[in-house]
Design a protein around this motif. Structure first.
Motif, PDB file in Angstrom:
ATOM      1  N   PHE A 246       0.851  -1.187   0.000  1.00  0.00           N
ATOM      2  CA  PHE A 246       0.000   0.000   0.000  1.00  0.00           C
ATOM      3  C   PHE A 246       0.890   1.242   0.000  1.00  0.00           C
ATOM      4  O   PHE A 246       1.738   1.406   0.883  1.00  0.00           O
ATOM      5  N   LEU A 247       0.687   2.090  -1.008  1.00  0.00           N
ATOM      6  CA  LEU A 247       1.500   3.301  -1.176  1.00  0.00           C
ATOM      7  C   LEU A 247       2.999   2.979  -1.135  1.00  0.00           C
ATOM      8  O   LEU A 247       3.778   3.749  -0.579  1.00  0.00           O
ATOM      9  N   ASP A 248       3.355   1.861  -1.723  1.00  0.00           N
ATOM     10  CA  ASP A 248       4.757   1.407  -1.746  1.00  0.00           C
ATOM     11  C   ASP A 248       5.357   1.305  -0.353  1.00  0.00           C
ATOM     12  O   ASP A 248       6.565   1.462  -0.161  1.00  0.00           O
ATOM     13  N   LYS A 249       4.533   1.065   0.629  1.00  0.00           N
ATOM     14  CA  LYS A 249       4.990   1.195   2.013  1.00  0.00           C
ATOM     15  C   LYS A 249       4.626   0.000   2.889  1.00  0.00           C
ATOM     16  O   LYS A 249       5.471  -0.516   3.601  1.00  0.00           O
ATOM     17  N   PHE A 250       3.348  -0.403   2.832  1.00  0.00           N
ATOM     18  CA  PHE A 250       2.883  -1.446   3.739  1.00  0.00           C
ATOM     19  C   PHE A 250       2.571  -2.727   2.965  1.00  0.00           C
ATOM     20  O   PHE A 250       1.663  -2.737   2.139  1.00  0.00           O
ATOM     21  N   ARG A 303      -1.491  -0.163  10.904  1.00  0.00           N
ATOM     22  CA  ARG A 303      -1.389   1.160  10.290  1.00  0.00           C
ATOM     23  C   ARG A 303      -2.563   1.451   9.362  1.00  0.00           C
ATOM     24  O   ARG A 303      -2.946   2.602   9.169  1.00  0.00           O
ATOM     25  N   ASN A 306      -7.770   1.525  10.191  1.00  0.00           N
ATOM     26  CA  ASN A 306      -8.778   2.570  10.295  1.00  0.00           C
ATOM     27  C   ASN A 306      -9.099   3.249   8.965  1.00  0.00           C
ATOM     28  O   ASN A 306     -10.041   4.026   8.883  1.00  0.00           O
ATOM     29  N   MET A 307      -8.328   2.946   7.929  1.00  0.00           N
ATOM     30  CA  MET A 307      -8.698   3.445   6.602  1.00  0.00           C
ATOM     31  C   MET A 307     -10.005   2.801   6.124  1.00  0.00           C
ATOM     32  O   MET A 307     -10.640   3.301   5.201  1.00  0.00           O
ATOM     33  N   ASP A 309     -12.618   2.402   8.084  1.00  0.00           N
ATOM     34  CA  ASP A 309     -13.700   2.842   8.961  1.00  0.00           C
ATOM     35  C   ASP A 309     -14.502   3.952   8.278  1.00  0.00           C
ATOM     36  O   ASP A 309     -13.951   4.994   7.936  1.00  0.00           O
ATOM     37  N   THR A 310     -15.792   3.718   8.057  1.00  0.00           N
ATOM     38  CA  THR A 310     -16.617   4.739   7.392  1.00  0.00           C
ATOM     39  C   THR A 310     -17.386   5.584   8.400  1.00  0.00           C
ATOM     40  O   THR A 310     -18.144   6.460   8.016  1.00  0.00           O
ATOM     41  N   TYR A 316     -15.158  -2.624   2.274  1.00  0.00           N
ATOM     42  CA  TYR A 316     -14.759  -3.989   1.974  1.00  0.00           C
ATOM     43  C   TYR A 316     -13.288  -4.052   1.586  1.00  0.00           C
ATOM     44  O   TYR A 316     -12.584  -4.999   1.895  1.00  0.00           O
ATOM     45  N   ILE A 321      -9.210   4.154  -2.823  1.00  0.00           N
ATOM     46  CA  ILE A 321      -7.915   4.841  -2.728  1.00  0.00           C
ATOM     47  C   ILE A 321      -6.998   4.405  -3.873  1.00  0.00           C
ATOM     48  O   ILE A 321      -6.393   5.232  -4.540  1.00  0.00           O
ATOM     49  N   ILE A 353      -5.224  -0.655  19.027  1.00  0.00           N
ATOM     50  CA  ILE A 353      -5.915  -0.308  17.775  1.00  0.00           C
ATOM     51  C   ILE A 353      -6.829  -1.456  17.355  1.00  0.00           C
ATOM     52  O   ILE A 353      -7.976  -1.236  16.973  1.00  0.00           O
ATOM     53  N   ARG A 360     -15.407  -0.759  18.384  1.00  0.00           N
ATOM     54  CA  ARG A 360     -16.154   0.343  17.746  1.00  0.00           C
ATOM     55  C   ARG A 360     -16.988  -0.189  16.591  1.00  0.00           C
ATOM     56  O   ARG A 360     -18.152   0.186  16.423  1.00  0.00           O
TER      57      ARG A 360
ATOM     58  N   THR B 310     -16.605   8.194   2.781  1.00  0.00           N
ATOM     59  CA  THR B 310     -17.193   7.183   3.676  1.00  0.00           C
ATOM     60  C   THR B 310     -18.249   6.348   2.968  1.00  0.00           C
ATOM     61  O   THR B 310     -18.866   5.483   3.574  1.00  0.00           O
ATOM     62  N   ILE B 321      -6.940   7.706  11.037  1.00  0.00           N
ATOM     63  CA  ILE B 321      -5.748   7.007  10.538  1.00  0.00           C
ATOM     64  C   ILE B 321      -4.515   7.423  11.333  1.00  0.00           C
ATOM     65  O   ILE B 321      -3.741   6.588  11.778  1.00  0.00           O
TER      66      ILE B 321
END
Lengths: 373, 373
Positions: A246-250, A303, A306-307, A309-310, A316, A321, A353, A360, B310, B321
């Motif tokens: 994800f974003l060349d990072k995760f 990390r 929470n992206m 979370d709406t 899904y 993104i 988290i 939540r 959302t 995030i």
């Protein structure tokens, strides 16, 4: 319910059925007249277990009646390599031809359902057990049969049958179980062509194999198969594996290895469960690779979680993104899956988290909403 | 409405009002009796314009009546450096002491409102213009006055008064206009202490100054002030600036420079508008720095915009995030602000993500929802 082979009815007109201790041999090839058959009127037990060996043009067939719809379904386990074919209410499962014994464990109602869906995708049949009964078992052609049973369940047999299947069908080079179907994810991404690997599928396989290794008391075939399956996790998608970033990072393990990747949440967590099972159940000396894959996955999850979370549910995946399109919201049962996965994960990973988000999101199911400004 | 100084009433008992061409000088210091005053019964025009010079202990005061609430409000523009103080229905605005002329342009109803809010945060007064009228203008102490007017609006005077204020109040070292208030964003982040800069505030200032440069026909004071204001955009938050980086990757200009940053969307886009105005209105040779800041901001926006989606609205920021807490959903009018900002931005940037997202978010206002799986 044990169906002793001795109770098969031999018809006077020609077919033969020989008893050899408990094994029955049959042969009606070249004979005229009725087949070797067992008449039944049996409900409630639909797991068929049998050890058999059949030759070409032979089959074991089971007839089931649906009393509600007044329909007869005939399942034919035949000497063929075709996985499944169907014509009307005759459904054919290829079990291969072999003069050596093999063990079948089949859920007859599931086998009926697959046959229906193969022909009429839109027809939903309710597999209400109480409406079905097994009326006949027929033996066509020639072969040997033993240990014929109908049971309410036989999970262990199914479990080991699955583990064996995984051992026998792993691609030795890649360590993967390729998916033979074409799969369309969404417009804007090319279809997945037959042969793709799924991180979720690999994870499920690793779970089964790790548990088979443990339950079998240390059968290393299962362990080695599971360890080989890690290879696909390490390979990036552009090299035929399942790992995206994800974003060349995760690093992320993709349920569907699309380009661009869409980061489906539930499939990713299922793949982590597979890795976790292998870490937990394998000997210490073999844990390193799975542990490293699990750890980097958990780091990404923390990390990125929470992206999804709406504020009133979860999405899904992260296609909005990565593709810049509308988000795909998790429908109710997928959201519930997310919640269950997180609450389970929170028992493994003592992390705020994961547990806070699980709580939540459970609240969202009850109608709670994130605040607005 | 021009209120000629000659119509001020001089009371026989002592106060003096001298006419000097159109300028009126007044002095009632040391005199007994009533002040120099003008009695009015005037509604609809509440923008006060006046050129004046007042000395210590002197003021220009305006009395307004609210006919609905039977209240009298008295606005005192006094020789003081206090920005605003209030006691009951007397509200004091410090305009500084000077023997040289200065120009005041005041929205009287806004000045009443500020005085009310200063004392009673919870009292909401409806500033219905039709319920108000100006009943008196008084001159206390001594000073000079000219060009006294009441108008429905005087946007240009207010605009240039703002631009002048920005020129005179910029910190020459940082190029910023520091916020003098303490600000709490949310639990889990330390309060912003007086002296912080806002990317949104800097952007608004740059917008006003760029337009003042253009409208004034090229007054470089405005241009140079705007260019100096870019410095704060380049400085990271930990060095006192407004720039954060999402996941150490995408530069963002923070409405509130918190640590961790929360990535408020509307404030960021407003700051881009400021940069855009400066790029568009400044001479080619001066554009480079603003253009570079604008470009990198737009790039971040395109990559991050859909993180705010959302599926039924937008989130106000990305605190969920960066802090791992519940998301803050944009309430209805903030969501509408997002939509308007994006639709405006889409006229500048011919970009599919910006226009598609703007359209989709506009659909959410009408009740459309993202699909679920």
């Amino acid at each position: 319910m044990f169906l002793g082979s001795e109770i098969f009815s031999g018809h006077p007109k020609g077919q033969s059925l020989k008893h050899l201790e408990h094994i029955a041999l049959w042969n009606d090839v070249g004979q005229k007249g009725q087949t070797v058959s067992l008449k039944l009127n049996h409900g409630s037990d639909f797991i068929l277990g049998v050890t058999l060996s059949i030759l070409s043009n032979s089959s074991l067939s089971v007839a089931l009646e649906n009393s509600e719809l007044q329909e007869m379904w005939r399942l034919h386990y035949v000497c063929s390599r075709d996985l499944i074919t169907a014509r009307g209410q005759d459904i054919y499962y290829g079990i291969g031809c072999s003069s050596t014994w093999q063990t079948l464990t089949r859920d007859l109602l599931i086998d009926v359902q697959k046959g229906v869906l193969l022909q009429e995708k839109k027809r939903k049949i309710k597999l209400v057990k109480s409406k079905f009964k097994v009326t006949h078992i027929h033996l066509y052609g020639s072969g040997s049969i033993d240990n014929l049973t109908l049971s309410t369940s036989d999970h262990m047999a199914q479990f080991y049958a699955t583990a064996e299947w995984l051992v026998n069908h792993q691609d030795p080079k890649t360590g993967g179980w390729p998916n033979p179907v074409r799969r369309r994810i969404t417009a804007g991404i090319g279809d997945l062509k037959p042969g793709w690997y799924s991180a979720m599928g690999q994870g499920h396989a690793i779970s089964v194999l790790s548990r088979a290794y443990y339950h079998s008391g240390g059968n290393v075939t299962y362990l080695n198969t599971a360890l080989r399956a890690l290879k696909v996790f390490k390979l990036p998608i552009y090299k035929g594996g399942v790992q995206s970033k994800f974003l060349d990072k995760f690093p992320w393990y993709e349920e569907y290895p699309t380009t661009p990747a869409v980061f489906i949440l539930n499939g990713f967590i299922y793949s982590l469960f597979g890795l976790y099972d292998l870490v937990t159940l394998s000997p210490r000396s073999k844990q390193k690779e799975a542990l490293s894959l699990y750890d980097q996955g958990i780091t990404s999850l923390k990390r990125m979680l929470n992206m999804y979370d709406t504020g009133s549910g979860s999405s899904y995946d992260l296609r909005h993104i990565s593709l810049g399109i509308a988000p795909k919201i998790a429908r109710c049962d997928y959201h519930a899956t997310h919640v269950n996965q997180l609450l389970l994960l929170a028992t493994i990973e003592k992390d705020k988290i994961i547990s806070d988000t699980g709580q939540r999101w459970a609240g969202y199911i009850q109608g709670k909403r994130a605040s607005h400004n």
